[in-house]
Design an enzyme around this catalytic site. Structure first.
Site, mmCIF file in Angstrom:
data_model
loop_
_atom_site.group_PDB
_atom_site.id
_atom_site.type_symbol
_atom_site.label_atom_id
_atom_site.label_comp_id
_atom_site.label_asym_id
_atom_site.label_seq_id
_atom_site.Cartn_x
_atom_site.Cartn_y
_atom_site.Cartn_z
ATOM 1 N N GLU A 103 3.854 -4.633 12.351
ATOM 2 C CA GLU A 103 2.877 -3.553 12.147
ATOM 3 C C GLU A 103 1.779 -4.150 11.273
ATOM 4 O OE1 GLU A 103 5.936 0.210 12.584
ATOM 5 O OE2 GLU A 103 5.253 -0.264 10.583
ATOM 6 N N GLU B 204 7.708 0.943 16.552
ATOM 7 C CA GLU B 204 8.848 1.500 15.826
ATOM 8 C C GLU B 204 8.690 3.016 15.868
ATOM 9 O OE1 GLU B 204 10.423 -0.530 12.407
ATOM 10 O OE2 GLU B 204 9.270 -2.329 12.825
ATOM 11 N N ASN C 87 0.805 -1.233 0.000
ATOM 12 C CA ASN C 87 0.000 0.000 0.000
ATOM 13 C C ASN C 87 0.836 1.281 0.000
ATOM 14 O OD1 ASN C 87 0.709 -0.675 2.665
ATOM 15 N ND2 ASN C 87 -0.990 0.514 3.488
ATOM 16 N N CYS D 90 -3.287 1.420 6.508
ATOM 17 C CA CYS D 90 -3.681 0.650 7.693
ATOM 18 C C CYS D 90 -4.362 1.528 8.731
ATOM 19 C CB CYS D 90 -2.459 -0.011 8.309
ATOM 20 S SG CYS D 90 -1.189 1.199 8.740
HETATM 21 P P1 NAD Z 1 0.189 -9.281 3.316
HETATM 22 O O1 NAD Z 1 0.294 -9.707 4.721
HETATM 23 O O2 NAD Z 1 -0.644 -10.083 2.402
HETATM 24 O O3 NAD Z 1 1.622 -9.220 2.638
HETATM 25 C C1 NAD Z 1 2.667 -8.447 3.188
HETATM 26 C C2 NAD Z 1 3.998 -9.059 2.804
HETATM 27 O O4 NAD Z 1 4.133 -10.322 3.421
HETATM 28 C C3 NAD Z 1 4.192 -9.288 1.324
HETATM 29 O O5 NAD Z 1 5.506 -8.936 0.983
HETATM 30 C C4 NAD Z 1 3.969 -10.801 1.188
HETATM 31 O O6 NAD Z 1 4.622 -11.369 0.094
HETATM 32 C C5 NAD Z 1 4.563 -11.287 2.486
HETATM 33 N N1 NAD Z 1 4.088 -12.596 2.949
HETATM 34 C C6 NAD Z 1 2.856 -13.125 2.805
HETATM 35 N N2 NAD Z 1 2.803 -14.343 3.423
HETATM 36 C C7 NAD Z 1 4.022 -14.559 3.966
HETATM 37 C C8 NAD Z 1 4.593 -15.625 4.714
HETATM 38 N N3 NAD Z 1 3.894 -16.713 5.046
HETATM 39 N N4 NAD Z 1 5.887 -15.520 5.092
HETATM 40 C C9 NAD Z 1 6.619 -14.431 4.794
HETATM 41 N N5 NAD Z 1 6.127 -13.395 4.068
HETATM 42 C C10 NAD Z 1 4.848 -13.444 3.668
HETATM 43 O O7 NAD Z 1 -0.288 -7.760 3.376
HETATM 44 P P2 NAD Z 1 -0.684 -6.822 2.160
HETATM 45 O O8 NAD Z 1 -1.953 -7.340 1.572
HETATM 46 O O9 NAD Z 1 0.509 -6.659 1.284
HETATM 47 O O10 NAD Z 1 -0.940 -5.429 2.901
HETATM 48 C C11 NAD Z 1 -2.162 -5.039 3.425
HETATM 49 C C12 NAD Z 1 -2.233 -5.303 4.901
HETATM 50 O O11 NAD Z 1 -1.131 -4.676 5.551
HETATM 51 C C13 NAD Z 1 -3.454 -4.734 5.577
HETATM 52 O O12 NAD Z 1 -3.939 -5.653 6.511
HETATM 53 C C14 NAD Z 1 -2.930 -3.488 6.295
HETATM 54 O O13 NAD Z 1 -3.707 -3.072 7.387
HETATM 55 C C15 NAD Z 1 -1.580 -3.942 6.688
HETATM 56 N N6 NAD Z 1 -0.680 -2.805 6.922
HETATM 57 C C16 NAD Z 1 -0.349 -2.473 8.202
HETATM 58 C C17 NAD Z 1 0.468 -1.375 8.454
HETATM 59 C C18 NAD Z 1 0.858 -0.937 9.857
HETATM 60 O O14 NAD Z 1 1.738 -0.087 9.981
HETATM 61 N N7 NAD Z 1 0.245 -1.458 10.899
HETATM 62 C C19 NAD Z 1 0.951 -0.645 7.388
HETATM 63 C C20 NAD Z 1 0.591 -1.018 6.091
HETATM 64 C C21 NAD Z 1 -0.229 -2.106 5.866
HETATM 65 O O1 6OD Z 2 3.888 6.586 8.903
HETATM 66 C C1 6OD Z 2 4.427 5.521 9.216
HETATM 67 O O2 6OD Z 2 5.549 5.477 9.763
HETATM 68 C C2 6OD Z 2 3.741 4.261 8.956
HETATM 69 N N1 6OD Z 2 4.356 3.134 9.384
HETATM 70 C C3 6OD Z 2 2.549 4.263 8.312
HETATM 71 C C4 6OD Z 2 1.795 3.110 8.045
HETATM 72 C C5 6OD Z 2 0.709 3.193 7.267
HETATM 73 C C6 6OD Z 2 -0.083 2.051 6.966
HETATM 74 O O3 6OD Z 2 -0.550 1.810 5.898
#
Ligand code: NAD
Ligand code: 6OD
Length: 484
Positions: free
Chosen positions: A252, A465, A153, A286
């Site tokens: 995260e 972090e 994202n 997120c």
């Molecule tokens: P995802 O978990 O599907 O994938 C994230 C990464 O993990 C990718 O690089 C993927 O290839 C890898 N991956 C998947 N399965 C794995 C495994 N078994 N072992 C190792 N690596 C693996 O997430 P997404 O769809 O790319 O992103 C969207 C999600 O991320 C949403 O749930 C969003 O809320 C969350 N997100 C959280 C934050 C935060 O800061 N809390 C920030 C951005 C996105």
């Molecule tokens: O601003 C940041 O440092 C951060 N980790 C944002 C995350 C956004 C989620 O999609």
């Protein structure tokens, strides 16, 4: 067709298989990505370990910090390339990538370059039982080879958010960007070369999760720690993988964030702020608010204001500077979001606006667009109120008291972020203290100071972090006790 390569020990390398990098705005193929198999991942980890034992962990902090500033300079010099690559990979509007993603990538390196120069360690003078003294002080050492796994994202922002503090602390890294958005991680490798970062300090492996580069990296015995941003379910899978080797993790994860709007809010400012919190990046942040709770006296007026904002958002080509909303990341994610739109109806929601996919009458119809959508009328138990959808959608519900608003906002297994909208700052503080989340904004949203703790509770993550919290995660602290 362009190839996106892995980066190991200062060289761009192919894998044994390729997969397609797709532009979500029209479904066209942008590039072929070289998938890293077990052998390529092994080579990347070995290269990171060699670099760790060579110069990187031992060069003076001042020089390391200067190199991080050079990386930031390199990102800024190639600003347009990064924006172009990020827009093509993610489909986000060029205006958003230019104002948020790429400047934040440079800022991530600058902030951690400066922080590591200023960071102190704890020290205590201790009284001993025999009436004498001892001096305790902690020493900060690199944690080792860090495996970095990031989502699609905010690809460059979230990658550099981890690479910068990891390198600042003297670690070396192997990064696996999302398979959906591989371009900017490899572009960053070119910047690393130009900045003079020693070979092996920054490595990139491309591929998927299970049975591919993601899993090979997290289960690798020579990886000392894993930092991951992505879905909560993936976090759980990675936790299982690293359990046997007891690797430290920083997670995260997802969110189902609430915005609480009090009747005394600055109405215009709040409609604008909540609209941003719901729809930015087509709801794929997120921190986005998918649950909006509005105090009853202004409920109808607020829903109407938010509806007008949603209907005023221009969906279009990400490269067009007039576009407010681009597509979702993939056909699969579009189908998931549309299935929630249908589920909301099945669960009894009233559709305020949206609820489907737009028609453009041009090549964008092959893209993965959905309409910005607002629902009301769902029970709090509805799946659409409980589950993270990760699209441009929110449910708006009324509340009658501060206590009720707090209880509604906290009624979730997630706990990433909340926003509170009121002109009564006493109440703003009071309600903020009651939020069961890692980040609470009052009269703002996604306003970042990179020194502050960032992370979530519950399903939203493990650890924090940001600022000193990043430095502490990416360091081993050795406490030294000297009897005086
Ligand atoms: P995802 O978990 O599907 O994938 C994230 C990464 O993990 C990718 O690089 C993927 O290839 C890898 N991956 C998947 N399965 C794995 C495994 N078994 N072992 C190792 N690596 C693996 O997430 P997404 O769809 O790319 O992103 C969207 C999600 O991320 C949403 O749930 C969003 O809320 C969350 N997100 C959280 C934050 C935060 O800061 N809390 C920030 C951005 C996105
Ligand atoms: O601003 C940041 O440092 C951060 N980790 C944002 C995350 C956004 C989620 O999609």
């Amino acid at each position: 067709m362009k190839s996106i390569l892995n980066y190991i020990d200062g060289e761009f390398v192919r894998g044994k298989r390729e997969f397609a990098d797709v532009n979500p705005a029209d479904g066209s193929e942008i590039a072929q990505v070289e998938e890293a198999d077990q052998d390529v991942v092994d080579r990347a980890v070995a290269s990171a370990r060699r670099a760790l034992h060579a110069d990187w962990g031992r060069i003076p902090v001042r020089e390391r910090a200067a190199l991080l500033h050079k990386i930031a300079d390199g990102i800024e010099r190639r600003f347009d390339c990064f924006v172009k690559a990020e827009v093509a990979d993610t489909g986000k509007p060029v205006t958003l990538a230019s104002r948020l993603d790429v400047p934040r990538a440079a800022a991530n390196f600058r902030v951690f370059a400066d922080l590591i120069k200023l960071a102190g360690v704890e020290s205590f003078q201790t009284e001993t039982p025999d009436g004498k003294a001892a001096l305790n002080y902690a020493e900060r050492k690199p944690l080792g080879v860090i495996g970095i796994i990031t989502p699609w994202n905010l690809p460059l922002l979230l990658l550099t958010w981890k690479v910068a503090p990891a390198l600042a602390c003297g670690n070396t890294v192997v990064a696996k960007p999302s398979e959906e958005t591989p371009a900017t991680a490899t572009l960053l490798a070119e910047v690393m070369q130009e900045a003079g970062i020693p070979n092996g300090v920054y490595n990139v492996v491309h591929g998927f999760g299970p049975g591919s580069a993601g899993e090979f990296l997290t289960q690798h015995p020579d990886v000392n720690a894993v930092t991951f941003t992505g879905e909560s379910r993936t976090g759980a899978a990675i936790m299982r993988t690293v359990a046997s080797s007891v690797k430290p993790v920083s997670f995260e994860l997802g969110g189902k964030n609430a915005a609480i709007v009090f009747a005394d809010c600055d109405f215009e400012e709040t409609v604008n702020g909540v609209s941003e919190a719901v729809f930015m990046n087509t709801g794929q942040v997120c921190l986005c608010a998918e649950r909006v709770y509005v105090e009853r006296p202004i409920f109808e007026r607020f829903v109407d204001g938010l509806k007008k904002k949603a209907e005023g958002l221009r969906l279009g080509a990400p490269t067009d500077t007039a576009t407010d909303l681009g597509p979702l990341i993939s056909a699969q994610h579009r189908d998931k979001v549309l299935s929630y739109y249908q589920l909301a109806r099945d669960e009894g929601a009233a559709v305020v606006t949206g609820g489907g996919a737009p028609k453009f009458g041009n090549r964008l119809d092959q893209g993965f667009y959905v309409q910005p959508t607002i629902y009301t009328g769902l029970p709090e138990s509805a799946r659409c109120v409980k589950e993270e959808i990760f699209g441009p959608v929110c449910h708006v519900a009324p509340f009658d008291s501060e206590e009720e608003a707090v209880a509604l906002a906290n009624d979730t297994k997630y706990g990433l972020a909340a926003s509170i909208w009121t002109t009564n700052l006493k109440r703003g503080h009071r309600v903020a203290h009651k939020m069961n989340v890692g980040i609470t904004w009052v009269n703002c949203w996604f306003l970042r100071d990179l020194r502050t703790p960032f992370g979530g509770v519950g399903l939203s993550g493990i650890g924090r972090e940001g600022g000193i919290h990043s430095l502490n995660f990416y360091s081993e602290l050795n406490n030294i006790c000297v009897r005086l």
